[in-house]
Design a protein around this motif. Structure first.
Motif, PDB file in Angstrom:
ATOM      1  N   LEU A  39     -36.023   5.267  55.231  1.00 51.86           N
ATOM      2  CA  LEU A  39     -36.686   5.466  53.949  1.00 51.86           C
ATOM      3  C   LEU A  39     -35.777   4.947  52.844  1.00 51.86           C
ATOM      4  CD1 LEU A  39     -37.821   9.115  54.671  1.00 51.86           C
ATOM      5  CD2 LEU A  39     -39.310   7.103  54.655  1.00 51.86           C
ATOM      6  N   ILE A  40     -36.345   4.183  51.911  1.00 49.34           N
ATOM      7  CA  ILE A  40     -35.557   3.529  50.871  1.00 49.34           C
ATOM      8  C   ILE A  40     -36.154   3.860  49.504  1.00 49.34           C
ATOM      9  CG2 ILE A  40     -34.563   1.356  50.078  1.00 49.34           C
ATOM     10  CD1 ILE A  40     -35.279   0.193  52.862  1.00 49.34           C
ATOM     11  N   PRO A  41     -35.712   4.939  48.870  1.00 51.90           N
ATOM     12  CA  PRO A  41     -36.150   5.218  47.507  1.00 51.90           C
ATOM     13  C   PRO A  41     -35.351   4.387  46.516  1.00 51.90           C
ATOM     14  CG  PRO A  41     -34.666   6.941  48.249  1.00 51.90           C
ATOM     15  CD  PRO A  41     -34.835   5.993  49.417  1.00 51.90           C
ATOM     16  N   GLY A  42     -35.975   4.002  45.406  1.00 55.00           N
ATOM     17  CA  GLY A  42     -35.238   3.201  44.443  1.00 55.00           C
ATOM     18  C   GLY A  42     -35.995   2.948  43.166  1.00 55.00           C
ATOM     19  N   ILE A  43     -35.351   2.196  42.257  1.00 55.06           N
ATOM     20  CA  ILE A  43     -35.966   1.779  40.999  1.00 55.06           C
ATOM     21  C   ILE A  43     -35.723   0.300  40.784  1.00 55.06           C
ATOM     22  CG2 ILE A  43     -35.762   4.034  39.872  1.00 55.06           C
ATOM     23  CD1 ILE A  43     -33.343   2.833  38.317  1.00 55.06           C
ATOM     24  N   SER A  44     -36.633  -0.322  40.066  1.00 56.14           N
ATOM     25  CA  SER A  44     -36.506  -1.718  39.650  1.00 56.14           C
ATOM     26  C   SER A  44     -36.811  -1.776  38.164  1.00 56.14           C
ATOM     27  CB  SER A  44     -37.476  -2.603  40.427  1.00 56.14           C
ATOM     28  OG  SER A  44     -37.477  -3.935  39.932  1.00 56.14           O
ATOM     29  N   LEU A  45     -35.818  -2.222  37.373  1.00 64.56           N
ATOM     30  CA  LEU A  45     -35.962  -2.285  35.925  1.00 64.56           C
ATOM     31  C   LEU A  45     -35.830  -3.726  35.465  1.00 64.56           C
ATOM     32  CD1 LEU A  45     -33.548   0.667  34.981  1.00 64.56           C
ATOM     33  CD2 LEU A  45     -36.007   0.796  35.395  1.00 64.56           C
ATOM     34  N   ASN A  46     -36.827  -4.226  34.752  1.00 65.89           N
ATOM     35  CA  ASN A  46     -36.749  -5.555  34.153  1.00 65.89           C
ATOM     36  C   ASN A  46     -37.712  -5.621  32.975  1.00 65.89           C
ATOM     37  OD1 ASN A  46     -39.412  -6.828  35.224  1.00 65.89           O
ATOM     38  ND2 ASN A  46     -38.453  -5.943  37.046  1.00 65.89           N
ATOM     39  N   LYS A  47     -37.622  -6.680  32.197  1.00 68.63           N
ATOM     40  CA  LYS A  47     -38.413  -6.770  30.966  1.00 68.63           C
ATOM     41  C   LYS A  47     -39.900  -6.858  31.244  1.00 68.63           C
ATOM     42  CE  LYS A  47     -34.716  -8.919  28.233  1.00 68.63           C
ATOM     43  NZ  LYS A  47     -34.289 -10.109  27.458  1.00 68.63           N
ATOM     44  N   ALA A  48     -40.280  -7.490  32.341  1.00 61.77           N
ATOM     45  CA  ALA A  48     -41.703  -7.687  32.628  1.00 61.77           C
ATOM     46  C   ALA A  48     -42.372  -6.406  33.116  1.00 61.77           C
ATOM     47  CB  ALA A  48     -41.877  -8.790  33.661  1.00 61.77           C
ATOM     48  N   GLU A  49     -41.666  -5.665  34.005  1.00 59.22           N
ATOM     49  CA  GLU A  49     -42.306  -4.485  34.594  1.00 59.22           C
ATOM     50  C   GLU A  49     -41.258  -3.647  35.304  1.00 59.22           C
ATOM     51  OE1 GLU A  49     -44.068  -2.219  37.956  1.00 59.22           O
ATOM     52  OE2 GLU A  49     -42.904  -4.065  38.149  1.00 59.22           O
ATOM     53  N   SER A  50     -41.213  -2.372  34.972  1.00 62.19           N
ATOM     54  CA  SER A  50     -40.279  -1.451  35.611  1.00 62.19           C
ATOM     55  C   SER A  50     -41.059  -0.403  36.395  1.00 62.19           C
ATOM     56  CB  SER A  50     -39.399  -0.763  34.557  1.00 62.19           C
ATOM     57  OG  SER A  50     -38.583  -1.698  33.882  1.00 62.19           O
ATOM     58  N   HIS A  51     -40.509  -0.041  37.544  1.00 62.27           N
ATOM     59  CA  HIS A  51     -41.187   0.965  38.361  1.00 62.27           C
ATOM     60  C   HIS A  51     -40.189   1.595  39.320  1.00 62.27           C
ATOM     61  CE1 HIS A  51     -41.218  -2.576  41.017  1.00 62.27           C
ATOM     62  NE2 HIS A  51     -41.315  -1.722  42.035  1.00 62.27           N
ATOM     63  N   SER A  52     -40.607   2.662  39.961  1.00 66.89           N
ATOM     64  CA  SER A  52     -39.856   3.254  41.063  1.00 66.89           C
ATOM     65  C   SER A  52     -40.656   3.039  42.348  1.00 66.89           C
ATOM     66  CB  SER A  52     -39.595   4.743  40.821  1.00 66.89           C
ATOM     67  OG  SER A  52     -40.804   5.455  40.617  1.00 66.89           O
ATOM     68  N   PHE A  53     -40.009   3.291  43.481  1.00 62.69           N
ATOM     69  CA  PHE A  53     -40.675   2.994  44.751  1.00 62.69           C
ATOM     70  C   PHE A  53     -40.023   3.767  45.887  1.00 62.69           C
ATOM     71  CE2 PHE A  53     -37.245  -0.087  44.197  1.00 62.69           C
ATOM     72  CZ  PHE A  53     -36.571  -0.015  45.410  1.00 62.69           C
ATOM     73  N   VAL A  54     -40.747   3.826  46.998  1.00 61.58           N
ATOM     74  CA  VAL A  54     -40.178   4.249  48.279  1.00 61.58           C
ATOM     75  C   VAL A  54     -40.646   3.253  49.321  1.00 61.58           C
ATOM     76  CG1 VAL A  54     -39.969   6.035  50.031  1.00 61.58           C
ATOM     77  CG2 VAL A  54     -40.202   6.692  47.623  1.00 61.58           C
ATOM     78  N   GLN A  55     -39.705   2.522  49.903  1.00 59.79           N
ATOM     79  CA  GLN A  55     -40.027   1.650  51.029  1.00 59.79           C
ATOM     80  C   GLN A  55     -39.812   2.409  52.330  1.00 59.79           C
ATOM     81  OE1 GLN A  55     -39.318  -2.709  50.883  1.00 59.79           O
ATOM     82  NE2 GLN A  55     -37.650  -2.205  49.467  1.00 59.79           N
ATOM     83  N   TYR A  56     -40.502   1.955  53.356  1.00 59.11           N
ATOM     84  CA  TYR A  56     -40.272   2.547  54.673  1.00 59.11           C
ATOM     85  C   TYR A  56     -40.240   1.453  55.732  1.00 59.11           C
ATOM     86  CZ  TYR A  56     -45.320   1.892  55.316  1.00 59.11           C
ATOM     87  OH  TYR A  56     -46.580   1.337  55.404  1.00 59.11           O
ATOM     88  N   ILE A  57     -39.462   1.693  56.768  1.00 55.97           N
ATOM     89  CA  ILE A  57     -39.506   0.876  57.979  1.00 55.97           C
ATOM     90  C   ILE A  57     -39.423   1.848  59.148  1.00 55.97           C
ATOM     91  CG2 ILE A  57     -37.031   0.390  57.723  1.00 55.97           C
ATOM     92  CD1 ILE A  57     -37.542  -2.224  59.305  1.00 55.97           C
ATOM     93  N   VAL A  58     -40.460   1.864  59.962  1.00 54.66           N
ATOM     94  CA  VAL A  58     -40.523   2.820  61.067  1.00 54.66           C
ATOM     95  C   VAL A  58     -40.731   2.073  62.380  1.00 54.66           C
ATOM     96  CG1 VAL A  58     -41.409   4.676  59.609  1.00 54.66           C
ATOM     97  CG2 VAL A  58     -43.013   3.221  60.846  1.00 54.66           C
ATOM     98  N   VAL A  59     -40.105   2.570  63.413  1.00 51.63           N
ATOM     99  CA  VAL A  59     -40.289   2.063  64.776  1.00 51.63           C
ATOM    100  C   VAL A  59     -40.921   3.187  65.581  1.00 51.63           C
ATOM    101  CG1 VAL A  59     -39.167   1.179  66.842  1.00 51.63           C
ATOM    102  CG2 VAL A  59     -38.304   0.523  64.579  1.00 51.63           C
TER     103      VAL A  59
END
Length: 324
Positions: A39-59
């Motif tokens: 599980l990869i929680p995080g944020i992305s901040l930039n002038k065009a669009e900022s958001h938070s997210f949770v990525q996942y990779i499951v086997v």
């Protein structure tokens, strides 16, 4: 500031800095190594669009008991991201991440993940005033394109997740935590990690990347191996050597040497899934990561004239070429 440098799990940035990203990587592997959840929680901040997210990779196992890799990216508004330092906690929507465990409620078009996991005591890396985290002296430089932190080389996991109505029991499994922050991922890099070997105490992390620095660039590397309570560090900032041979698109061989030891890593990707990675303009880069990779390690301890070899079948591996 020094407290943050020595404790990379803490939120390193601020919500006004742009471009900026920060992401935590929580990897859990079941006791039988048949199920893996990162599980990869995080944020992305930039002038065009900022958001938070949770990525996942499951086997997971399909109806034929074969491993299948699924990945995804669940987007949240930046307002859904909150954090605190004492005790550490990052919350993105209903998803909570701490040093002692995680609780998730994730859903997209292909998957639904819900449940909570508890962690045993974390296994941090060794630190000093000259090497406050895995970055060594580079940790003190404020404008690195991408900084890295290793938070736990190995810890126990208890609990279960319901994934698409199927119970995934991770009790008795093991976990690993790291993170990245900065303005963008390196344009090319190799990343290898596993804490599942025949010797249960063994855990290894390796990264080699193209690093912009003071108007120029260099190829830098860091590697940390722990086995039987002993840590072996290989790094550019220690003036150690690294010879990386890319055998093909899915296979690398790495030869590392320090004053104390030599280490050979032979890694092969078995199955991959797609993840998003940060650029200066946002989470627009697609990378591929495998969590069921094969990894063979050989450690030669010089003074003891001792050789240790071991193999993992649950290695995380990324091989990212320039232009991908």
């Amino acid at each position: 500031m020094f407290d943050k440098i020595t404790n990379p799990i803490l939120f390193q940035g601020n919500l006004n800095k742009k471009p900026y990203f920060e992401g935590w990587y929580f990897k859990q592997v079941s006791a039988d190594e048949r199920q893996i959840v990162s599980l990869i929680p995080g944020i992305s901040l930039n002038k065009a669009e900022s958001h938070s997210f949770v990525q996942y990779i499951v086997v997971l196992l399909d109806e034929n008991q074969q491993k299948v890799t699924k990945t995804g990216y669940v987007n949240y508004p930046i307002e859904a991201f909150t954090y605190q330092d004492q005790p550490f906690q990052v919350k993105i929507g209903p998803n909570v991440f701490t040093e002692s465990g995680v609780a998730v409620q994730l859903k997209d078009e292909q998957i639904e993940i819900e449940g909570s996991l508890d962690f045993g005591p974390l296994y941090p890396i060794e630190k000093s005033i000259f090497s406050p985290n895995i970055m060594g002296a580079f940790a003190y430089l404020p404008k690195m394109e991408c900084s890295h932190g290793v938070i736990s080389m190995n810890h126990d996991v208890t609990g279960s997740l319901v994934i698409n109505d199927q119970q995934t029991n991770l009790t008795g499994g093991k976990g690993y935590i790291e993170k990245d922050w900065g303005s963008a991922f390196p344009r090319e890099y190799v990343w290898i990690q596993s804490n599942h070997f025949q010797n249960q105490s063994t855990s290894v992390f390796f990264s080699e990347a193209h690093i912009p620095f003071l108007g120029s660039s260099f190829e830098g590397f860091i590697c940390n191996l722990v086995t039987d309570g002993k840590e072996y560090r290989f790094a550019t900032y220690q003036r150690d050597t690294c010879n990386l041979e890319k055998i093909d698109a899915n296979t690398v061989k790495v030869k590392l040497e320090s004053k104390e030891a030599r280490l050979i890593l032979e890694a092969s990707i078995v199955q991959q899934g797609e993840l998003k990675a940060p650029t200066a303009k946002g989470m627009h880069k697609t990378i591929k990561e495998g969590l069921s990779g094969k990894l063979r390690i050989q450690l030669d301890v010089k003074e003891e004239k001792r050789t240790y070899t071991d193999t993992s079948l649950s290695a995380g591996i990324e091989i990212v070429e320039h232009g991908e």
